[in-house]
Design a protein around this motif. Structure first.
Motif, mmCIF file in Angstrom:
data_model
loop_
_atom_site.group_PDB
_atom_site.id
_atom_site.type_symbol
_atom_site.label_atom_id
_atom_site.label_comp_id
_atom_site.label_asym_id
_atom_site.label_seq_id
_atom_site.Cartn_x
_atom_site.Cartn_y
_atom_site.Cartn_z
ATOM 1 N N MET A 246 8.452 29.256 11.288
ATOM 2 C CA MET A 246 8.863 28.590 12.500
ATOM 3 C C MET A 246 10.279 29.024 12.871
ATOM 4 S SD MET A 246 8.531 24.575 13.328
ATOM 5 C CE MET A 246 10.110 23.780 13.413
ATOM 6 N N LYS A 247 10.513 29.289 14.137
ATOM 7 C CA LYS A 247 11.833 29.715 14.588
ATOM 8 C C LYS A 247 12.790 28.532 14.624
ATOM 9 C CE LYS A 247 10.508 33.611 17.395
ATOM 10 N NZ LYS A 247 10.552 34.243 18.702
ATOM 11 N N GLU A 248 14.036 28.822 14.272
ATOM 12 C CA GLU A 248 15.067 27.799 14.304
ATOM 13 C C GLU A 248 15.470 27.528 15.753
ATOM 14 O OE1 GLU A 248 19.694 27.428 12.923
ATOM 15 O OE2 GLU A 248 18.340 28.623 11.710
ATOM 16 N N GLU A 249 15.625 26.274 16.092
ATOM 17 C CA GLU A 249 16.043 25.864 17.428
ATOM 18 C C GLU A 249 17.538 26.153 17.589
ATOM 19 O OE1 GLU A 249 15.342 24.113 21.199
ATOM 20 O OE2 GLU A 249 13.895 24.482 19.614
ATOM 21 N N LEU A 250 17.898 26.853 18.657
ATOM 22 C CA LEU A 250 19.305 27.143 18.938
ATOM 23 C C LEU A 250 19.967 25.941 19.602
ATOM 24 C CD1 LEU A 250 19.068 30.758 20.431
ATOM 25 C CD2 LEU A 250 19.788 30.129 18.129
ATOM 26 N N SER A 251 21.235 25.755 19.299
ATOM 27 C CA SER A 251 21.993 24.716 19.987
ATOM 28 C C SER A 251 22.194 25.138 21.442
ATOM 29 C CB SER A 251 23.356 24.519 19.320
ATOM 30 O OG SER A 251 24.179 25.659 19.556
ATOM 31 N N ARG A 252 22.538 24.184 22.276
ATOM 32 C CA ARG A 252 22.794 24.491 23.689
ATOM 33 C C ARG A 252 23.899 25.545 23.813
ATOM 34 N NH1 ARG A 252 23.201 21.172 29.082
ATOM 35 N NH2 ARG A 252 24.652 22.527 30.167
ATOM 36 N N GLU A 253 24.935 25.398 23.026
ATOM 37 C CA GLU A 253 26.052 26.350 23.061
ATOM 38 C C GLU A 253 25.585 27.759 22.688
ATOM 39 O OE1 GLU A 253 29.539 26.753 20.038
ATOM 40 O OE2 GLU A 253 30.154 25.275 21.558
ATOM 41 N N ASN A 254 24.762 27.863 21.661
ATOM 42 C CA ASN A 254 24.250 29.167 21.242
ATOM 43 C C ASN A 254 23.287 29.757 22.267
ATOM 44 O OD1 ASN A 254 25.772 29.248 18.926
ATOM 45 N ND2 ASN A 254 24.149 28.467 17.608
ATOM 46 N N ARG A 255 22.465 28.893 22.892
ATOM 47 C CA ARG A 255 21.571 29.370 23.957
ATOM 48 C C ARG A 255 22.383 29.923 25.120
ATOM 49 N NH1 ARG A 255 18.823 24.376 23.564
ATOM 50 N NH2 ARG A 255 19.403 23.966 25.718
ATOM 51 N N GLU A 256 23.442 29.213 25.499
ATOM 52 C CA GLU A 256 24.305 29.668 26.596
ATOM 53 C C GLU A 256 24.951 31.011 26.258
ATOM 54 O OE1 GLU A 256 25.052 28.233 29.616
ATOM 55 O OE2 GLU A 256 23.871 26.405 29.350
ATOM 56 N N ALA A 257 25.444 31.152 25.035
ATOM 57 C CA ALA A 257 26.088 32.400 24.610
ATOM 58 C C ALA A 257 25.092 33.555 24.588
ATOM 59 C CB ALA A 257 26.734 32.225 23.234
ATOM 60 N N LEU A 258 23.900 33.304 24.065
ATOM 61 C CA LEU A 258 22.881 34.349 24.018
ATOM 62 C C LEU A 258 22.431 34.725 25.429
ATOM 63 C CD1 LEU A 258 21.083 36.241 22.429
ATOM 64 C CD2 LEU A 258 19.473 34.332 22.100
ATOM 65 N N ALA A 259 22.285 33.741 26.296
ATOM 66 C CA ALA A 259 21.902 34.011 27.683
ATOM 67 C C ALA A 259 22.969 34.858 28.375
ATOM 68 C CB ALA A 259 21.667 32.711 28.443
ATOM 69 N N ALA A 260 24.238 34.532 28.156
ATOM 70 C CA ALA A 260 25.333 35.308 28.766
ATOM 71 C C ALA A 260 25.322 36.744 28.251
ATOM 72 C CB ALA A 260 26.677 34.640 28.484
ATOM 73 N N TYR A 261 25.099 36.911 26.951
ATOM 74 C CA TYR A 261 25.032 38.251 26.367
ATOM 75 C C TYR A 261 23.883 39.048 26.965
ATOM 76 C CZ TYR A 261 23.781 41.934 23.128
ATOM 77 O OH TYR A 261 23.421 43.146 22.602
ATOM 78 N N ARG A 262 22.698 38.440 27.041
ATOM 79 C CA ARG A 262 21.528 39.138 27.582
ATOM 80 C C ARG A 262 21.721 39.483 29.057
ATOM 81 N NH1 ARG A 262 16.959 41.021 24.779
ATOM 82 N NH2 ARG A 262 17.033 40.089 22.725
ATOM 83 N N TYR A 263 22.336 38.585 29.808
ATOM 84 C CA TYR A 263 22.555 38.859 31.228
ATOM 85 C C TYR A 263 23.547 40.011 31.401
ATOM 86 C CZ TYR A 263 23.110 38.273 36.196
ATOM 87 O OH TYR A 263 23.133 38.509 37.544
ATOM 88 N N GLN A 264 24.585 40.047 30.590
ATOM 89 C CA GLN A 264 25.527 41.170 30.667
ATOM 90 C C GLN A 264 24.831 42.472 30.283
ATOM 91 O OE1 GLN A 264 28.735 41.194 31.912
ATOM 92 N NE2 GLN A 264 28.349 43.391 31.809
ATOM 93 N N ARG A 265 23.969 42.406 29.304
ATOM 94 C CA ARG A 265 23.205 43.593 28.907
ATOM 95 C C ARG A 265 22.318 44.062 30.050
ATOM 96 N NH1 ARG A 265 19.676 44.413 23.399
ATOM 97 N NH2 ARG A 265 19.467 46.652 23.647
ATOM 98 N N ALA A 266 21.763 43.118 30.811
ATOM 99 C CA ALA A 266 20.952 43.462 31.985
ATOM 100 C C ALA A 266 21.787 44.246 32.994
ATOM 101 C CB ALA A 266 20.384 42.195 32.632
ATOM 102 N N LYS A 267 22.977 43.757 33.281
ATOM 103 C CA LYS A 267 23.843 44.431 34.261
ATOM 104 C C LYS A 267 24.279 45.803 33.762
ATOM 105 C CE LYS A 267 26.790 41.064 34.901
ATOM 106 N NZ LYS A 267 27.857 40.204 35.451
ATOM 107 N N ASP A 268 24.600 45.901 32.475
ATOM 108 C CA ASP A 268 25.009 47.188 31.901
ATOM 109 C C ASP A 268 23.864 48.200 31.943
ATOM 110 O OD1 ASP A 268 27.475 46.032 31.366
ATOM 111 O OD2 ASP A 268 27.087 45.764 29.219
ATOM 112 N N THR A 269 22.663 47.743 31.646
ATOM 113 C CA THR A 269 21.499 48.635 31.659
ATOM 114 C C THR A 269 21.198 49.100 33.079
ATOM 115 O OG1 THR A 269 20.633 47.542 29.692
ATOM 116 C CG2 THR A 269 19.062 48.829 30.993
#
Length: 135
Positions: free
Chosen positions: A1-24
């Motif tokens: 079972m996957k570990e549930e991310l905290s809201r703060e970690n979800r926000e950080a991961l979302a920001a990272y992925r979105y920046q990766r989208a723009k860079d790509t």
């Protein structure tokens, strides 16, 4: 079972992925200029994929496959009216074009197709960025 991310970690991961989208996405004009059209399709799709994953992660949705990302995006954002259908269709189109250009024999993409797909990818990523800003 996957570990549930905290809201703060979800926000950080979302920001990272979105920046990766723009860079790509920023790689695409160079690839187009050099004539690497199939690779440009790949990068267009992955730019949108990273953005889609950012949006899903922010909302605690973690599909395990590319098809799952497409399905969850449609179910949670397009079908609910949070994302315009045309924007959702752009992601589906890029999903199909990337699969074809990466896996089909004799797949051919040209400069005109990249010119048509690039604004769709830009609009998708912009829309996701707006949705990411919402609470």
């Amino acid at each position: 079972m996957k570990e549930e991310l905290s809201r703060e970690n979800r926000e950080a991961l979302a920001a990272y992925r979105y920046q990766r989208a723009k860079d790509t996405l920023a790689e695409v004009p160079f690839l187009k200029q050099q004539g690497y059209y199939n690779t440009a399709v790949n990068r267009l799709y992955y730019a949108c994929y990273y953005a889609a994953v950012a949006l899903l992660v922010k909302h605690g949705i973690t599909p395990g496959t590319h098809a799952g990302v497409k399905q969850m995006l449609g179910m949670h954002f397009v079908a609910t009216g949070h994302m315009p259908r045309e924007i959702g269709r752009s992601f589906s189109l890029l999903f199909e074009r990337r699969h074809s250009s990466d896996y089909d024999d004799f797949a051919y993409t040209d400069e005109n197709e990249i010119s048509e797909l690039l604004p769709k990818a830009e609009a998708f990523i912009k829309t996701v960025g707006e949705l990411l800003k919402e609470e």
